[in-house]
Structure formats: structure tokens, C-alpha cells
Design a protein around this motif. Structure first.
Motif, PDB file in Angstrom:
ATOM      1  N   SER A  60       0.849  -1.184   0.000  1.00 24.24           N
ATOM      2  CA  SER A  60       0.000   0.000   0.000  1.00 24.24           C
ATOM      3  C   SER A  60       0.887   1.237   0.000  1.00 24.24           C
ATOM      4  O   SER A  60       1.821   1.337   0.781  1.00 24.24           O
ATOM      5  N   TYR A  61       0.594   2.176  -0.896  1.00 24.14           N
ATOM      6  CA  TYR A  61       1.310   3.462  -0.923  1.00 24.14           C
ATOM      7  C   TYR A  61       0.740   4.423   0.116  1.00 24.14           C
ATOM      8  O   TYR A  61       1.374   5.388   0.484  1.00 24.14           O
ATOM      9  N   GLY A  62      -0.505   4.201   0.516  1.00 18.26           N
ATOM     10  CA  GLY A  62      -1.192   5.083   1.448  1.00 18.26           C
ATOM     11  C   GLY A  62      -2.683   4.807   1.386  1.00 18.26           C
ATOM     12  O   GLY A  62      -3.102   3.763   0.897  1.00 18.26           O
ATOM     13  N   GLN A  63      -3.464   5.770   1.869  1.00 19.69           N
ATOM     14  CA  GLN A  63      -4.908   5.562   1.921  1.00 19.69           C
ATOM     15  C   GLN A  63      -5.664   6.796   1.448  1.00 19.69           C
ATOM     16  O   GLN A  63      -5.200   7.926   1.633  1.00 19.69           O
ATOM     17  N   PHE A  64      -6.828   6.541   0.848  1.00 22.50           N
ATOM     18  CA  PHE A  64      -7.767   7.578   0.472  1.00 22.50           C
ATOM     19  C   PHE A  64      -8.975   7.471   1.392  1.00 22.50           C
ATOM     20  O   PHE A  64      -9.187   6.447   2.046  1.00 22.50           O
ATOM     21  N   THR A  88     -11.525  -6.525 -10.826  1.00 27.92           N
ATOM     22  CA  THR A  88     -10.971  -5.398 -11.583  1.00 27.92           C
ATOM     23  C   THR A  88     -10.444  -4.316 -10.655  1.00 27.92           C
ATOM     24  O   THR A  88     -10.969  -4.097  -9.562  1.00 27.92           O
ATOM     25  N   TRP A  89      -9.396  -3.636 -11.128  1.00 28.18           N
ATOM     26  CA  TRP A  89      -8.722  -2.572 -10.395  1.00 28.18           C
ATOM     27  C   TRP A  89      -8.467  -1.409 -11.350  1.00 28.18           C
ATOM     28  O   TRP A  89      -8.168  -1.612 -12.524  1.00 28.18           O
ATOM     29  N   THR A  90      -8.552  -0.189 -10.838  1.00 26.08           N
ATOM     30  CA  THR A  90      -8.284   1.017 -11.614  1.00 26.08           C
ATOM     31  C   THR A  90      -7.010   1.680 -11.107  1.00 26.08           C
ATOM     32  O   THR A  90      -6.802   1.796  -9.903  1.00 26.08           O
ATOM     33  N   TRP A  91      -6.162   2.110 -12.056  1.00 29.47           N
ATOM     34  CA  TRP A  91      -5.030   2.965 -11.700  1.00 29.47           C
ATOM     35  C   TRP A  91      -5.584   4.376 -11.693  1.00 29.47           C
ATOM     36  O   TRP A  91      -6.191   4.834 -12.666  1.00 29.47           O
ATOM     37  N   GLY A  92      -5.437   5.073 -10.568  1.00 32.09           N
ATOM     38  CA  GLY A  92      -5.982   6.417 -10.463  1.00 32.09           C
ATOM     39  C   GLY A  92      -5.108   7.333  -9.636  1.00 32.09           C
ATOM     40  O   GLY A  92      -4.214   6.889  -8.915  1.00 32.09           O
ATOM     41  N   ARG A  93      -5.388   8.639  -9.769  1.00 34.44           N
ATOM     42  CA  ARG A  93      -4.655   9.685  -9.043  1.00 34.44           C
ATOM     43  C   ARG A  93      -5.639  10.576  -8.311  1.00 34.44           C
ATOM     44  O   ARG A  93      -6.657  10.980  -8.868  1.00 34.44           O
ATOM     45  N   LYS A  94      -5.328  10.880  -7.052  1.00 32.87           N
ATOM     46  CA  LYS A  94      -6.195  11.763  -6.265  1.00 32.87           C
ATOM     47  C   LYS A  94      -6.092  13.190  -6.788  1.00 32.87           C
ATOM     48  O   LYS A  94      -4.992  13.709  -7.018  1.00 32.87           O
ATOM     49  N   ASP A  95      -7.238  13.815  -6.966  1.00 41.39           N
ATOM     50  CA  ASP A  95      -7.333  15.199  -7.435  1.00 41.39           C
ATOM     51  C   ASP A  95      -6.428  16.118  -6.619  1.00 41.39           C
ATOM     52  O   ASP A  95      -6.426  16.073  -5.386  1.00 41.39           O
ATOM     53  N   GLY A  96      -5.644  16.950  -7.323  1.00 44.08           N
ATOM     54  CA  GLY A  96      -4.803  17.954  -6.672  1.00 44.08           C
ATOM     55  C   GLY A  96      -3.523  17.414  -6.053  1.00 44.08           C
ATOM     56  O   GLY A  96      -2.821  18.149  -5.362  1.00 44.08           O
ATOM     57  N   THR A  97      -3.201  16.141  -6.289  1.00 47.15           N
ATOM     58  CA  THR A  97      -1.997  15.539  -5.707  1.00 47.15           C
ATOM     59  C   THR A  97      -1.291  14.667  -6.749  1.00 47.15           C
ATOM     60  O   THR A  97      -1.796  14.461  -7.855  1.00 47.15           O
ATOM     61  N   ASN A  98      -0.142  14.145  -6.357  1.00 44.86           N
ATOM     62  CA  ASN A  98       0.538  13.126  -7.155  1.00 44.86           C
ATOM     63  C   ASN A  98       0.357  11.739  -6.540  1.00 44.86           C
ATOM     64  O   ASN A  98       1.054  10.803  -6.907  1.00 44.86           O
ATOM     65  N   ARG A  99      -0.550  11.613  -5.586  1.00 44.36           N
ATOM     66  CA  ARG A  99      -0.811  10.322  -4.941  1.00 44.36           C
ATOM     67  C   ARG A  99      -1.620   9.458  -5.904  1.00 44.36           C
ATOM     68  O   ARG A  99      -2.758   9.790  -6.247  1.00 44.36           O
ATOM     69  N   GLN A 100      -1.008   8.347  -6.330  1.00 45.08           N
ATOM     70  CA  GLN A 100      -1.657   7.484  -7.306  1.00 45.08           C
ATOM     71  C   GLN A 100      -1.279   6.027  -7.082  1.00 45.08           C
ATOM     72  O   GLN A 100      -0.246   5.727  -6.495  1.00 45.08           O
TER      73      GLN A 100
END
Length: 126
Positions: A73-77, A96-108
């Protein structure tokens, strides 16, 4: 040699052969985390192919290095966080899994699609 002795000798040879075959087959299978057919890989290609976004459902939702719960885990949303989708992949055991990025950050990272309000990206990863 009597016919009973011959039958017993053949049965012993067959039993030894079956034991060897089962032992060889069992030792040939890769363990979880190793490379090979059936292994769970935490290294999957992804690219920014999708313009859609969605929101996290739940708190402390892990985003991971790969599309499996055994990947780091890189972190949590948290609930309601806006996630920009890049693409999705399908795994053999974890759906299924999605690669995604949190709005306004580089956390993905990889997010399990059942934890996204609309089921995640609709664009397959390369």
C-alpha cells in the motif's frame, strides 16, 4: 515366480511411479509472489488513457503498487476523495482494479473497483 508375486511387484512399481509423479507436479508449481503462471504480480503496466473520474467509497481505502491485496500500500484515500482514472486491469483472483490519481496531488496507485462509486475506469490498461 508366482502370478501373485508378479502382480505385487507390478503394483509396487506403479505405486512408486505415482508417488514420484505427484511429488514432481507439486514441486513444479510456483509459490505465491514468484513469477510464473498463477503468480500474483505487483508490476502491471498502466497509462493515462481515461478522462473519467469517480469518488472513493469508504475510509482508509488503500491505493497499491499492484492490483492485488497482497501488493504494498502506498497510502490511503478517504470517503468522497475525487480520483482521476487512468485505466483498469482485470486479475484472475481479485476482480478489476483502476489505476488512479487523487485530485490535486501526485498520490496514485491501484484501487479495487468495488471501492469506487461508479465501478472505476472503463478503459483497459495496455
Amino acid at each position: 515366480m508366482s502370478s501373485r508375486s508378479v502382480v505385487a511387484a507390478v503394483a509396487a512399481v506403479l505405486a512408486l511411479g505415482a508417488t514420484t509423479l505427484v511429488t514432481t507436479a507439486a514441486s513444479a508449481a510456483p509459490a505465491t509472489g514468484e513469477t510464473g503462471v498463477g503468480a500474483l504480480s505487483c508490476s502491471h503496466d498502466h497509462a493515462n488513457r481515461d478522462s473519467a473520474w469517480g469518488r472513493i467509497q469508504g475510509n482508509n481505502v488503500n491505493y497499491r503498487s499492484g492490483p492485488h491485496t497482497n501488493c504494498s500500500s502506498y497510502g490511503q484515500f478517504n470517503n468522497g476523495d475525487k480520483i482521476f482514472y487512468h485505466c483498469y486491469t482485470t486479475t484472475q483472483n481479485d476482480g478489476t482494479w483502476t489505476w488512479g490519481r487523487k485530485d490535486g496531488t501526485n498520490r496514485q496507485g491501484w484501487i479495487k473497483d468495488t471501492l469506487l462509486d461508479d465501478g472505476g475506469s472503463r478503459v483497459r490498461c495496455p
